[in-house]
Design a protein around this motif. Structure first.
Motif, PDB file in Angstrom:
ATOM      1  N   GLU A  31      -3.783  13.756   2.237  1.00  0.00           N
ATOM      2  CA  GLU A  31      -4.476  14.014   0.973  1.00  0.00           C
ATOM      3  C   GLU A  31      -4.024  13.043  -0.110  1.00  0.00           C
ATOM      4  OE1 GLU A  31      -6.831  16.136  -2.020  1.00  0.00           O
ATOM      5  OE2 GLU A  31      -7.000  15.275  -0.010  1.00  0.00           O
ATOM      6  N   LEU A  32      -2.739  12.733  -0.165  1.00  0.00           N
ATOM      7  CA  LEU A  32      -2.268  11.745  -1.133  1.00  0.00           C
ATOM      8  C   LEU A  32      -2.885  10.383  -0.849  1.00  0.00           C
ATOM      9  CD1 LEU A  32       1.509  12.630  -1.594  1.00  0.00           C
ATOM     10  CD2 LEU A  32      -0.316  12.839  -3.287  1.00  0.00           C
ATOM     11  N   TYR A  33      -3.024  10.044   0.410  1.00  0.00           N
ATOM     12  CA  TYR A  33      -3.628   8.760   0.758  1.00  0.00           C
ATOM     13  C   TYR A  33      -5.105   8.742   0.356  1.00  0.00           C
ATOM     14  CZ  TYR A  33      -2.462   4.385   3.028  1.00  0.00           C
ATOM     15  OH  TYR A  33      -2.144   3.072   3.238  1.00  0.00           O
ATOM     16  N   ARG A  34      -5.803   9.849   0.603  1.00  0.00           N
ATOM     17  CA  ARG A  34      -7.211   9.921   0.194  1.00  0.00           C
ATOM     18  C   ARG A  34      -7.354   9.817  -1.308  1.00  0.00           C
ATOM     19  NH1 ARG A  34     -10.803  13.109  -2.350  1.00  0.00           N
ATOM     20  NH2 ARG A  34      -9.141  14.550  -2.946  1.00  0.00           N
ATOM     21  N   PHE A  35      -6.537  10.580  -2.012  1.00  0.00           N
ATOM     22  CA  PHE A  35      -6.696  10.694  -3.455  1.00  0.00           C
ATOM     23  C   PHE A  35      -6.332   9.399  -4.177  1.00  0.00           C
ATOM     24  CE2 PHE A  35      -5.605  12.114  -7.738  1.00  0.00           C
ATOM     25  CZ  PHE A  35      -6.682  12.946  -8.023  1.00  0.00           C
ATOM     26  N   THR A  36      -5.297   8.708  -3.699  1.00  0.00           N
ATOM     27  CA  THR A  36      -4.853   7.497  -4.393  1.00  0.00           C
ATOM     28  C   THR A  36      -5.532   6.230  -3.886  1.00  0.00           C
ATOM     29  OG1 THR A  36      -2.975   7.152  -2.882  1.00  0.00           O
ATOM     30  CG2 THR A  36      -2.590   8.534  -4.822  1.00  0.00           C
ATOM     31  N   SER A  37      -5.927   6.206  -2.622  1.00  0.00           N
ATOM     32  CA  SER A  37      -6.623   5.050  -2.025  1.00  0.00           C
ATOM     33  C   SER A  37      -5.996   3.723  -2.457  1.00  0.00           C
ATOM     34  CB  SER A  37      -8.109   5.077  -2.403  1.00  0.00           C
ATOM     35  OG  SER A  37      -8.770   6.171  -1.824  1.00  0.00           O
ATOM     36  N   PRO A  38      -4.809   3.393  -1.965  1.00  0.00           N
ATOM     37  CA  PRO A  38      -4.095   2.202  -2.449  1.00  0.00           C
ATOM     38  C   PRO A  38      -4.786   0.885  -2.127  1.00  0.00           C
ATOM     39  CG  PRO A  38      -3.034   3.096  -0.501  1.00  0.00           C
ATOM     40  CD  PRO A  38      -4.062   4.096  -0.911  1.00  0.00           C
ATOM     41  N   ALA A  39      -5.480   0.804  -0.991  1.00  0.00           N
ATOM     42  CA  ALA A  39      -6.269  -0.396  -0.663  1.00  0.00           C
ATOM     43  C   ALA A  39      -7.713  -0.078  -1.033  1.00  0.00           C
ATOM     44  CB  ALA A  39      -6.134  -0.751   0.809  1.00  0.00           C
ATOM     45  N   GLN A  40      -8.119  -0.472  -2.217  1.00  0.00           N
ATOM     46  CA  GLN A  40      -9.375   0.014  -2.787  1.00  0.00           C
ATOM     47  C   GLN A  40     -10.610  -0.636  -2.187  1.00  0.00           C
ATOM     48  OE1 GLN A  40      -9.811   1.614  -6.531  1.00  0.00           O
ATOM     49  NE2 GLN A  40      -8.169   2.828  -5.640  1.00  0.00           N
ATOM     50  N   ALA A  41     -10.591  -1.963  -2.043  1.00  0.00           N
ATOM     51  CA  ALA A  41     -11.856  -2.654  -1.763  1.00  0.00           C
ATOM     52  C   ALA A  41     -11.657  -3.841  -0.820  1.00  0.00           C
ATOM     53  CB  ALA A  41     -12.484  -3.135  -3.079  1.00  0.00           C
ATOM     54  N   PRO A  42     -11.713  -3.618   0.490  1.00  0.00           N
ATOM     55  CA  PRO A  42     -11.716  -4.748   1.429  1.00  0.00           C
ATOM     56  C   PRO A  42     -13.015  -5.542   1.285  1.00  0.00           C
ATOM     57  CG  PRO A  42     -12.207  -2.714   2.584  1.00  0.00           C
ATOM     58  CD  PRO A  42     -11.856  -2.324   1.175  1.00  0.00           C
ATOM     59  N   THR A  82       0.829  -1.209   0.000  1.00  0.00           N
ATOM     60  CA  THR A  82       0.000   0.000   0.000  1.00  0.00           C
ATOM     61  C   THR A  82       0.864   1.260   0.000  1.00  0.00           C
ATOM     62  OG1 THR A  82      -0.210  -0.212   2.405  1.00  0.00           O
ATOM     63  CG2 THR A  82      -2.013  -1.059   1.072  1.00  0.00           C
ATOM     64  N   THR A  83       1.937   1.272   0.791  1.00  0.00           N
ATOM     65  CA  THR A  83       2.805   2.452   0.827  1.00  0.00           C
ATOM     66  C   THR A  83       3.479   2.670  -0.519  1.00  0.00           C
ATOM     67  OG1 THR A  83       3.218   2.069   3.185  1.00  0.00           O
ATOM     68  CG2 THR A  83       4.711   3.554   2.047  1.00  0.00           C
ATOM     69  N   GLN A  84       3.925   1.595  -1.142  1.00  0.00           N
ATOM     70  CA  GLN A  84       4.505   1.686  -2.487  1.00  0.00           C
ATOM     71  C   GLN A  84       3.532   2.348  -3.453  1.00  0.00           C
ATOM     72  OE1 GLN A  84       5.481  -2.146  -4.345  1.00  0.00           O
ATOM     73  NE2 GLN A  84       4.470  -1.418  -6.210  1.00  0.00           N
ATOM     74  N   ASN A  85       2.268   1.930  -3.400  1.00  0.00           N
ATOM     75  CA  ASN A  85       1.286   2.456  -4.330  1.00  0.00           C
ATOM     76  C   ASN A  85       0.967   3.926  -4.071  1.00  0.00           C
ATOM     77  OD1 ASN A  85       1.158   0.014  -5.637  1.00  0.00           O
ATOM     78  ND2 ASN A  85      -0.700  -0.674  -4.610  1.00  0.00           N
ATOM     79  N   VAL A  86       0.944   4.329  -2.794  1.00  0.00           N
ATOM     80  CA  VAL A  86       0.715   5.746  -2.496  1.00  0.00           C
ATOM     81  C   VAL A  86       1.854   6.592  -3.057  1.00  0.00           C
ATOM     82  CG1 VAL A  86       0.552   7.474  -0.672  1.00  0.00           C
ATOM     83  CG2 VAL A  86      -0.674   5.334  -0.446  1.00  0.00           C
ATOM     84  N   ILE A  87       3.086   6.149  -2.879  1.00  0.00           N
ATOM     85  CA  ILE A  87       4.229   6.936  -3.340  1.00  0.00           C
ATOM     86  C   ILE A  87       4.241   7.035  -4.866  1.00  0.00           C
ATOM     87  CG2 ILE A  87       6.748   7.051  -3.415  1.00  0.00           C
ATOM     88  CD1 ILE A  87       6.751   5.680  -0.642  1.00  0.00           C
ATOM     89  N   SER A  88       4.042   5.916  -5.557  1.00  0.00           N
ATOM     90  CA  SER A  88       4.125   5.939  -7.025  1.00  0.00           C
ATOM     91  C   SER A  88       2.927   6.636  -7.655  1.00  0.00           C
ATOM     92  CB  SER A  88       4.274   4.520  -7.573  1.00  0.00           C
ATOM     93  OG  SER A  88       3.196   3.692  -7.174  1.00  0.00           O
TER      94      SER A  88
END
Length: 405
Positions: free
Chosen positions: A284-295, A249-255
């Motif tokens: 805001e980056l976490y909100r906008f990218t939402s790396p974990a989309q659908a639990p 998830t952190t990787q996806n937020v950064i990229s």
């Protein structure tokens, strides 16, 4: 009279994976509680409903490890991965969740994760040093993945750096297994990766039992042996969850966060002029990218939601990414605003399943961007093409070539 056409949204389609947000908006506005034939889940897209899906354990059970297998004929081939997922703390309700989460919480005590900001800064600078003179890199592999992987797997867990490439492939394969639930071959490949990962972690735990170190696994083993409430298999399962889920998830937020900045040049310019990423910018980056989309959840009882009758045992997806773009909660939800003040995003979950490693992500993300924009202020994409990973659960970029001069 012409009959109104029934809404159909296929969240497994390539078009959806490339940009799911128009689909989420359509669902929120037209059918916010929607039955997906493709995934065999109810999709929840309004913030209020998604928040309830994450927090309300009386209606929404987390014991949903079998619901991600959407075809009965797949089940016989995937029993090992289903059994493993069923031991994850995120797949448990209380009191089982509390029992499993207790071990994770003990190991994540502040005195066990020392100097995290200093270690993150040193790691980020080291990664930039490796690529700076080249004038280009694959941002996903060389920085966005490498930073959380090195920090968590090597600096904190004590894994050998030489094992990172193998571990990365296992993580990718396992993440695809949870996000490509319509493809048996991909799911079986993820299962093979899971079995290899569990073998690796089991050996690491046994080594720490014999020769303890000053690392996370040793703290975990010490807490486990003193508490004696978990089996070895359960300990290994929590380790897989932390390793595969945490840095992905952190990787996806950064990229994807960097890609979002490129698409919002006024925000990128603001960040370049003042690269001190504060808490608001990171959230805001976490909100906008939402790396974990659908639990996933499973209906614990029959109940009505949004005018739909949900039956006990049916699968439910509270789609966090859709909730994080709900205009009823967020002003200008589809715009990136690093100075956004009101930001109750659900990116780290809610309720008893709130992410235990959130503090790690909140330490890594600001440092990742501060270091990047300070060291390489004129970074830019090499190509207008976007290489999305086609993953329903963990949306991110597979590659992201960037360059600078």
């Amino acid at each position: 009279m012409r009959q109104e056409q029934k809404l159909h949204v296929n969240i497994l389609s390539p078009e959806f994976h490339i940009n799911p947000y128009p689909f989420y908006k359509q669902l929120r506005e037209q059918e916010p509680v929607y039955w997906s034939e493709e995934t065999r889940h109810w999709l929840l897209t309004r913030y209020e409903d998604v928040q309830a899906g994450l927090k309300d354990t009386t209606r929404f059970s987390s014991q949903s490890s079998e619901t991600f297998v959407v075809r009965e004929e797949f089940m016989q081939h995937l029993r090992p991965i289903i059994t493993h997922f069923s031991m994850w703390a995120v797949m448990k309700d209380n009191p089982e969740h509390k029992r499993l989460r207790g071990l994770i919480n003990q190991a994540f005590r502040p005195d066990n994760i020392k100097d995290i900001h200093q270690r993150a800064q040193q790691t980020a600078d080291w990664l930039i040093d490796q690529v700076y003179d080249r004038g280009e890199m694959d941002f996903v592999n060389d920085y966005a993945y490498a930073l959380p992987a090195l920090l968590f797997a090597v600096e904190i867990l004590g894994m050998d750096r030489s094992d990172l490439a193998t571990f990365k492939q296992w993580s990718v394969d396992l993440a695809h297994a949870t996000g490509r639930i319509d493809n048996l071959d991909i799911m079986k490949k993820g299962q093979d990766a899971l079995l290899a990962m569990t073998d690796y972690i089991t050996r690491a735990i046994n080594e720490r039992i014999e020769r303890p170190r000053e690392d996370f696994i040793s703290y975990l083993v010490k807490a486990w042996r003193e508490d004696n409430k978990l089996t070895l298999e359960e300990v290994v399962a929590q380790m897989v969850l932390l390793l595969a889920g945490g840095h992905t998830t952190t990787q996806n937020v950064i990229s994807t966060g960097l890609l979002a900045l490129f698409k919002h040049p006024e925000q990128l310019e603001r960040a370049r002029k003042n690269p001190q990423f504060n808490r608001a910018a990171s959230e805001e980056l976490y909100r906008f990218t939402s790396p974990a989309q659908a639990p996933t959840r499973i209906a614990a009882c029959d109940f009505e939601l949004g005018g739909k009758q949900i039956k006990k045992g049916q699968g439910i997806m509270p789609i966090v990414a859709a909730a994080n773009r709900d205009g009823a909660i967020f002003e200008r939800p589809d715009e990136l605003d690093l100075a956004r003040e009101k930001n109750p995003h659900l990116g780290f979950g809610a309720g008893i399943h709130v992410c235990p490693g959130a503090f790690l992500a909140r330490a890594e993300i600001p440092i990742a961007f501060e270091t990047l924009l300070r060291r390489i202020p004129h970074i830019r994409p090499k190509s207008p093409n976007e290489d999305w990973n086609m993953n329903l659960s963990f949306r991110g970029l597979s590659t992201f070539p960037v360059c600078w001069s």
